[in-house]
Design an enzyme around this catalytic site. Structure first.
Site, short mmCIF file in Angstrom:
data_model
loop_
_atom_site.label_atom_id
_atom_site.label_comp_id
_atom_site.label_asym_id
_atom_site.label_seq_id
_atom_site.Cartn_x
_atom_site.Cartn_y
_atom_site.Cartn_z
CG ASP A 188 -1.77 1.22 1.33
OD1 ASP A 188 -2.66 1.37 0.46
OD2 ASP A 188 -1.57 2.03 2.25
CD GLU A 203 -2.22 2.28 -3.46
OE1 GLU A 203 -3.34 2.78 -3.65
OE2 GLU A 203 -1.67 2.29 -2.35
#
Length: 531
Positions: A213, A260
Site C-alpha cells: 500500500d 501501489e
C-alpha cells in the site's frame, strides 16, 4: 510492433514460475464480499464459502485488502497488529485455512501490507505516546517540536487538513493520511527489521504475494529545506527498502511483490521494477484513462515501452476499492478518473457505461501481462452515489468537511441472490445496496450466458488458455479503433467510434462484449476477440 518477449525477468528467484506475469487476479474487499456469521460484515467464513465463485470465474489469484486487527477508521488501512486477523473477519487459524483451501482450487493468495503508517492503537505508537520526547519509541515515528503553536511544517494530509497532530506534551506527529494513522519513520532500523519479519510471517503461512500500500511515500524528510522535489513521494531512498524486501521474498521462491504506485513519471515508475526490486506494480494510467482510442493507445504503448526493457509484466486495472466503478465512470461525459475529483453526482448513462465497461473488460483481458478484477466488476455493478450521509464511513468524507463523499460508493456489499436488498450477502449489509441490483446478482446472471458475469467467465477462461503474458502487434483499422494481434492467433478489436466497423476477413468471432450487427460489423463501444 509493440510487445514483450516471453522470458523470465532478471533476478527472478530460482525455481520461480513467475505466475504473476500473466495472472488474472481478483480483488476481495473482505468487508463487502460475503458475510458468514450474519452480522452484516463480510468475513473469512463468507469468503471461504464463496471460493467456488472465484474458481468458476477463472481467476488465478485473489488479493485481500487488509484483514488485520484495526479500529477501522480507514477501512482496515489503520493496522493495529500486522500478525493477526481482526475478530470481525475471523481468526488467524481461519486465514490459514483459507490459504489452504484457495490453493486446493488452484488460486493463489495475495495479502495487503501497509508499511507507511499504522493505527494509533498499535502497540508501538502507544509506547511512543507514553515514552515522551527523545525516546527510542518515538524515533520509530515522525515526532517533532512545532513552530510555537504551529505544526513543524505546512504539509497537508492526503485525506484533507493538516498532516500533523499535536500530543499533550507539545510535540507533533506526522500522518499523511488520517490522524489515527501515524507515519512510520523508515530511517529507523527497527522499522525496517519489523517489516521484513512481517513479510516472513505471512510467507511462512503460504501467502503467494504482497500488495504494498502507498508504496512510493515511505521515505520523507520533514526537516529538510525545500529542494524542488515532492517532500514525501518517490524519494530515492525508498528503493533501498524494496531491495531488502526482494531479497526476503526471493528466499521463498515463487512469491510476488506488487506495488501501489500513483506516479505521473513513467521513468520514475519503472525504477521500482528493477530486477532486484518489485515484481510488478499497478497501472493507474490505464485505470484513469478516458474512453478514447488515441488516449488508450498512448497509455498501452507507454506501458509496454516502460516494462519491456525490464522484462517486467504490465498490469491492466479498471477499478479497485478507491476509485469510481467503471459502469458509472464510462457513462459520463468525462470518462477519465482523477483521485482529486471524483465528480460525485455527475450525470451518468448507466446503459452506455455498462456497454463500455464490458468492452473495456475484454480489452484489458486481451493485453499482455496480468489483469485485475475488483469484486462486483464481473457483475456490472455501478457506483452507489446516493448512500445516506449517516452511513458514510470513509475518512475522506469527514476530513473534507463532508464535501467529498469519498470511496464508500464502490465498497457496497455485492449481491449474491434473491430479489431484495441483502441479496444473499449474509446479515444486514454494513452499507445499503440499491434495490435495482436484483437483476445483477450472481444467481440471476449465472443462468444468462450473455450477462456480464457470463462475459467475464468466458473471457477469463479463454484468456488463461490463449492470452496472458506475451507479445502483441497493432493492426491499423482507423483512428477510433484499437486492434491488435496476440501471438496465439487471437485478434482483439475495440470500436470506440460512433459508427460500426467492418472486421478483418477470414477471422471467426470468438467472444464479443455485445452482439455484432446483422452485417457482422462491430457496433460502437463494443469489443470482440477473433481467431
Amino acid at each position: 510492433m509493440t510487445g514483450m518477449a516471453e522470458q523470465v525477468p532478471p533476478g527472478t528467484a530460482p525455481g520461480s514460475t513467475g505466475w504473476w506475469r500473466g495472472a488474472a487476479i481478483y480483488q476481495v474487499y473482505l468487508r463487502s464480499f460475503a458475510d458468514g456469521n450474519g452480522d452484516g460484515i463480510g468475513d473469512l467464513a463468507g469468503l471461504r464459502g464463496r471460493l467456488r465463485h472465484l474458481s468458476d470465474l477463472g481467476v488465478d489469484a485473489l488479493w485481500l485488502n487488509p484483514w488485520y486487527p484495526s479500529p477501522m477508521v480507514d477501512g482496515g488501512y489503520d493496522v493495529a497488529d500486522y500478525r493477526d486477523i481482526d475478530p470481525a473477519f475471523g481468526t488467524l487459524a481461519e486465514a490459514e485455512k483459507l490459504i489452504e483451501e484457495a490453493h486446493g482450487l488452484g488460486i493463489r493468495v495475495i495479502v495487503d501490507i501497509v508499511p507507511n503508517h499504522c493505527s494509533d492503537r498499535h502497540a508501538w505508537f502507544q509506547e511512543a505516546l507514553r515514552s515522551g520526547p527523545g525516546s527510542a519509541a518515538r524515533a520509530r515515528f515522525w515526532f517533532r517540536p512545532g513552530r510555537g503553536d504551529a505544526p513543524p511544517n505546512d504539509w497537508n494530509s492526503i485525506f484533507g487538513g493538516p498532516a500533523w497532530t499535536r500530543v499533550p506534551d507539545g510535540e507533533w506527529y506526522l500522518h499523511l493520511f488520517a490522524p489515527e494513522q501515524p507515519d512510520f519513520n523508515w530511517t529507523d532500523p527497527e522499522v525496517r527489521a519489523e517489516f521484513l519479519d512481517v513479510l516472513r510471517f505471512w510467507f511462512d503461512r503460504g501467502v503467494d504475494g504482497i500488495r504494498i500500500d502507498s508504496a512510493a511515500v515511505l521515505v520523507k524528510d520533514p526537516d529538510a529545506e525545500p529542494d524542488g522535489l515532492d517532500p514525501y513521494t518517490d524519494r530515492d531512498g525508498v528503493h533501498d527498502i524494496y531491495r531488502a524486501w526482494r531479497r526476503t521474498s526471493d528466499g521463498y521462491g515463487d512469491r510476488a511483490l506488487i506495488g501501489e504506485l500513483w506516479l505521473p513519471d513513467q521513468n520514475r515508475f519503472a525504477a521500482y521494477l528493477a530486477p532486484d526490486e518489485l515484481h510488478t506494480a499497478f497501472n493507474f494510467d490505464f485505470l484513469g484513462c478516458p474512453w478514447d482510442a488515441a488516449a488508450l493507445r498512448r497509455v498501452i504503448d507507454t506501458t509496454l515501452e516502460t516494462h519491456t526493457p525490464l522484462g517486467a509484466p504490465p498490469t491492466w486495472v479498471l477499478s479497485n476499492h478507491d476509485v469510481t466503478r467503471p459502469v458509472t465512470r464510462f457513462g459520463r461525459e468525462d470518462t477519465s478518473f482523477d483521485l482529486n475529483d471524483r465528480r460525485h453526482g455527475a450525470p451518468t448513462d448507466l446503459r452506455l457505461g455498462l456497454r463500455r465497461a464490458r468492452a473495456a473488460a475484454l480489452l484489458a483481458m486481451a493485453l499482455p501481462g496480468s489483469v485485475y478484477v475488483y469484486q462486483g466488476e464481473e457483475l456490472g455493478l455501478w457506483e452507489v452515489e446516493d448512500l445516506p450521509e449517516d452511513r458514510l464511513q470513509d475518512p475522506i468524507w469527514f476530513r473534507s468537511g463532508r464535501t467529498d463523499r469519498g470511496r464508500d460508493g464502490c465498497r457496497v456489499p455485492i449481491p449474491w441472490s434473491g430479489d431484495a436488498p441483502g441479496f444473499g450477502f449474509g446479515g444486514d449489509p454494513w452499507l445499503p445496496q440499491p434495490p435495482a441490483w436484483r437483476d445483477l446478482t450472481v444467481e440471476a446472471q449465472s443462468a444468462d450466458a450473455s450477462s456480464t458475469l457470463g462475459l467475464y467467465r468466458r473471457g477469463l477462461r479463454l484468456r488463461r488458455e490463449l492470452l496472458g503474458f506475451g507479445s502483441m502487434t497493432w493492426r491499423a483499422m482507423g483512428e477510433d479503433v484499437l486492434a491488435f494481434d496476440r501471438e496465439s492467433g487471437i485478434t482483439c478489436v475495440v470500436n470506440l467510434g460512433a459508427r460500426p466497423v467492418r472486421l478483418p476477413e477470414g477471422r471467426e468471432p470468438l467472444l464479443a462484449s455485445d452482439p455484432l450487427n446483422q452485417q457482422g460489423e462491430l457496433p460502437p463501444d463494443t469489443a470482440v476477440w477473433l481467431r
